[in-house]
Design an enzyme around this catalytic site. Structure first.
Site, PDB file in Angstrom:
ATOM      1  N   ILE A   1      -4.148  -7.605  -1.171  1.00 34.43           N
ATOM      2  CA  ILE A   1      -3.417  -8.820  -1.520  1.00 34.43           C
ATOM      3  C   ILE A   1      -3.896 -10.015  -0.701  1.00 34.43           C
ATOM      4  CG2 ILE A   1      -1.148  -9.913  -1.656  1.00 34.43           C
ATOM      5  CD1 ILE A   1      -1.422  -7.650  -3.635  1.00 34.43           C
TER       6      ILE A   1
ATOM      7  N   ASN B   1       2.503  -0.667   4.976  1.00 37.20           N
ATOM      8  CA  ASN B   1       2.790  -0.961   3.579  1.00 37.20           C
ATOM      9  C   ASN B   1       3.699  -2.177   3.569  1.00 37.20           C
ATOM     10  OD1 ASN B   1       3.624  -0.975   0.875  1.00 37.20           O
ATOM     11  ND2 ASN B   1       5.169   0.594   1.238  1.00 37.20           N
ATOM     12  N   GLY B   2       3.220  -3.298   3.029  1.00 37.91           N
ATOM     13  CA  GLY B   2       4.078  -4.468   2.965  1.00 37.91           C
ATOM     14  C   GLY B   2       3.331  -5.756   3.224  1.00 37.91           C
TER      15      GLY B   2
ATOM     16  N   CYS C   1       0.828  -1.191   0.000  1.00 44.31           N
ATOM     17  CA  CYS C   1       0.000   0.000   0.000  1.00 44.31           C
ATOM     18  C   CYS C   1       0.867   1.247   0.000  1.00 44.31           C
ATOM     19  CB  CYS C   1      -0.902   0.006   1.233  1.00 44.31           C
ATOM     20  SG  CYS C   1      -1.838  -1.513   1.470  1.00 44.31           S
TER      21      CYS C   1
ATOM     22  N   LEU D   1      -3.656  -1.568  -1.654  1.00 49.00           N
ATOM     23  CA  LEU D   1      -3.512  -2.582  -2.692  1.00 49.00           C
ATOM     24  C   LEU D   1      -3.834  -3.905  -2.011  1.00 49.00           C
ATOM     25  CD1 LEU D   1      -2.712  -3.561  -5.515  1.00 49.00           C
ATOM     26  CD2 LEU D   1      -0.335  -3.640  -4.734  1.00 49.00           C
TER      27      LEU D   1
END
Length: 647
Positions: A53, A76-77, A2, A51
């Site tokens: 996932i 993020n990750g 993200c 994003l």
């Protein structure tokens, strides 16, 4: 995977402006095309671009709170061991409402505090607000796979995945950090923890930043140790290496979206594809980039691997007109960045995103297992520098008279010989630099050097050598690359290129447990004689075609030397000799003209240096001369003229 951003007003305690927070999210919207969410506390605001996932449900959206409603997190990750951690935390009484790895971070923090970071296996940049303690925690993964920038001003601290998000803040002025630009000229990237923007810093890899009571402190939570050495029989070491790589690949296949792999045709990405195919029944989707110039084209090797494992294979050929993407490239990279392999990587990510949302790659194998020729050069120089010293200058002069271009041995041989008289740290620094000190002195104006602090940029790498804990020259060089070149160049390249297209990149060779194993191996298992990545080649001998294992290493470069003498010659001349470029007062016009002329005539190969200068000027026109809007400029042939990137 993200984009994150936020602000804490720890001095005034005033609320964060919702419009500014939303604008920060807009400027990094490409990192999270699947949605946005914001959260506001008393004096803090968090923004997240998603994003999706793992766990695609709305319940997994961020900012997220767990069992304690006073704690909020944006991340993020990916945390690859989240299922294992979840079982452990459930046994301690924690309860979960999603299947996401982000919620596991919240529970781990509740159980272990800041020390929870050492339990996370994965790639991450996170911001966690603990309202009960009035504590802001910013943290970055061990190797620096995910970026995290911050700036402290008169009122508080702002942070974001990319520095362009700070353009949303009225108090932020996009001014160049001249010392950082000087370092950029040397290395072709801006070394951490600084940035090209004055007042903007990076949280270093393996560090966390904590803000409490208006005080900011940064601490390191992990080191890669190269001792004590593990003395294994070679066959046992090869088997364990392959087993650990297999496990690193396996845990990176967890996703609720389609996966694929970048396949360069080199041994690292080929090994990853082989182990992906071994782990699953469905054909692996593979994506490769090629060039019309055979010297740069690796598609034949990628096809060997694709055929062996029956992958769903896709190829794209990059041609000179590919540089039409430069306006978008400069906008996405945020800072001057002159690793030319960013061009094919950007196209590769865009190409792959049409088919998958996650792509595994082979990054990190060189820095763990001694894959670069400069490691061999370091060993040879240490052995023969004294013998060669009387012949260094005449030999360097002789090599300098030989026309050089492309990937020819002439450039490498000249750089090797010219640095023989230096100390090992400085010699290594010169090998990885674009502008050596003499050329940089000749090129830059006195005004530029004064503004940059009249410092020697090679000191940055020499200091990294002094900090390195490697027991010998090879391990020391590996440690330096893990601290500098890997996070500041290679991982920046892949993160920006993939996230520009809403694609998640995963790197099994950068698994910290695998890297810890490799670091403890004796260096002669990594570099054996003249054979780089010796142990890896033994480990995958039964998995890969023989030509892939035995081929010499190639970098993922582009044929700039030929392009700058051909189709792109006019473009680079127009930009570098444009009045606006020269009026910045950074460079001496006669020297710029000489570099252009000598390269055009084939006298010397100055393509790396010219690319460096070109990207620096385009960065100025994008971020300093004018503030970009909420999205990247379209790819356009306008970049070929002197008016390129005009605000």
């Amino acid at each position: 995977m993200c984009g994150i951003a936020g602000r804490l007003n720890f001095r005034s305690g005033a609320p964060v402006d919702p419009a500014v927070l939303r604008r920060m999210g807009d400027l990094i919207a490409h990192r999270g095309p699947d949605g946005e969410k914001f959260w506001h506390g008393d004096a803090i605001g968090l923004a997240h671009r998603r994003l999706a996932i793992v766990d695609l449900s709305d319940a997994a959206r961020q900012p997220m709170t767990g069992e304690d409603p006073r704690v909020q997190v944006v991340c993020n990750g990916e945390i690859y061991n989240f299922q294992e951690l979840r079982r452990e935390l459930e046994a301690r009484g924690h309860r979960f409402r999603t299947r996401s790895d982000t919620e596991v971070i919240l529970a781990a923090y509740a159980a272990h505090g800041v020390e929870c970071l050492s339990r996370l296996r994965g790639m991450f940049a996170l911001a966690l607000w603990d309202g009960g303690r009035r504590r802001l925690l910013l943290a970055r993964d061990r190797l620096g796979k995910k970026p995290l920038y911050y700036r402290v001003d008169a009122d508080g601290i702002a942070f974001a995945s990319e520095p362009k998000a700070f353009l949303a803040e009225p108090s932020f002025e996009a001014r160049p950090d001249m010392a950082a630009l000087s370092d950029y000229l040397t290395y072709h990237y801006v070394p951490a923890p600084g940035s090209a923007f004055a007042g903007v810093r990076r949280v270093p890899p393996a560090h966390h930043l904590v803000v409490e009571d208006g005080q900011v402190r940064i601490e390191r939570y992990w080191h890669l140790r190269y001792e004590p050495k593990r003395r294994l029989p070679e066959a046992d070491a090869a088997r364990e290496l392959l087993a650990r790589l297999r496990d690193a690949v396996r845990c990176r296949l967890v996703a609720d979206v389609p996966l694929g792999a970048f396949l360069s045709g080199g041994i690292d990405s080929s090994a990853v594809v082989a182990l992906m195919a071994e782990a699953g029944a469905a054909p692996v989707r593979t994506f490769s980039i090629g060039f019309e110039e055979a010297e740069y084209d690796e598609l034949p090797y990628a096809r060997l691997v694709a055929r062996r494992y029956g992958t769903d294979h896709h190829e794209l050929v990059v041609r000179p007109e590919a540089v039409d993407v430069l306006p978008r490239l400069v906008w996405h990279y945020n800072e001057p960045y002159a690793d030319s392999s960013a061009v094919p990587t950007f196209y590769l990510a865009e190409f792959a995103r049409r088919h998958v949302t996650v792509a595994l790659n082979g990054d990190g194998g060189d820095e763990s297992l001694a894959g670069y020729r400069r490691y061999l050069a370091s060993r040879l120089a240490a052995r023969y520098a004294a013998l060669a010293r009387p012949f260094r200058r005449p030999l360097a002069a002789l090599l300098g008279a030989v026309p050089s271009s492309g990937r020819g041995i002439g450039i490498q041989a000249r750089r090797f010989v010219e640095a023989l008289g230096e100390s090992p740290p400085r010699r290594y620094a010169r090998w990885v630099s674009h502008f050596d000190p003499a050329l940089k002195q000749e090129l830059t104006t006195a005004e530029f050097r004064r503004a940059a602090g009249d410092r020697d940029s090679l000191d940055h790498l020499e200091e990294a050598f002094r900090r390195a804990e490697g027991p010998d020259l090879i391990d020391t060089a590996l440690a330096v690359d893990v601290e500098t070149y890997l996070p500041d160049d290679l991982l920046v390249k892949v993160d920006i290129a993939t996230m520009a297209h809403g694609l998640e990149g995963r790197s099994p060779f950068l698994d910290h447990e695998l890297m810890e194993f490799c670091a403890r191996l004796p260096s002669d298992l990594k570099l054996r004689g003249h054979t780089t990545k010796y142990l890896l080649k033994q480990a995958v001998r039964g998995l890969l075609p023989v030509p892939v294992i035995g081929r010499p290493k190639r970098g993922f470069g582009v044929p700039l030397d030929r392009w700058f003498r051909g189709e792109l010659r006019g473009m680079v001349h127009d930009v570098l000799l444009d009045a606006r470029t020269l009026q910045r007062g950074y460079f001496r016009e006669p020297v710029v003209r000489r570099l252009l002329d000598e390269h055009g005539r084939g006298v010397r190969g100055w393509h790396y240096q010219l690319w460096n200068l070109l990207l620096l000027e385009l960065w100025h026109r994008t971020f300093v001369d004018g503030r970009p809007d909420s999205g990247p400029p379209p790819a356009a042939a306008a970049v070929r003229g002197a008016a390129a990137m005009a605000p």
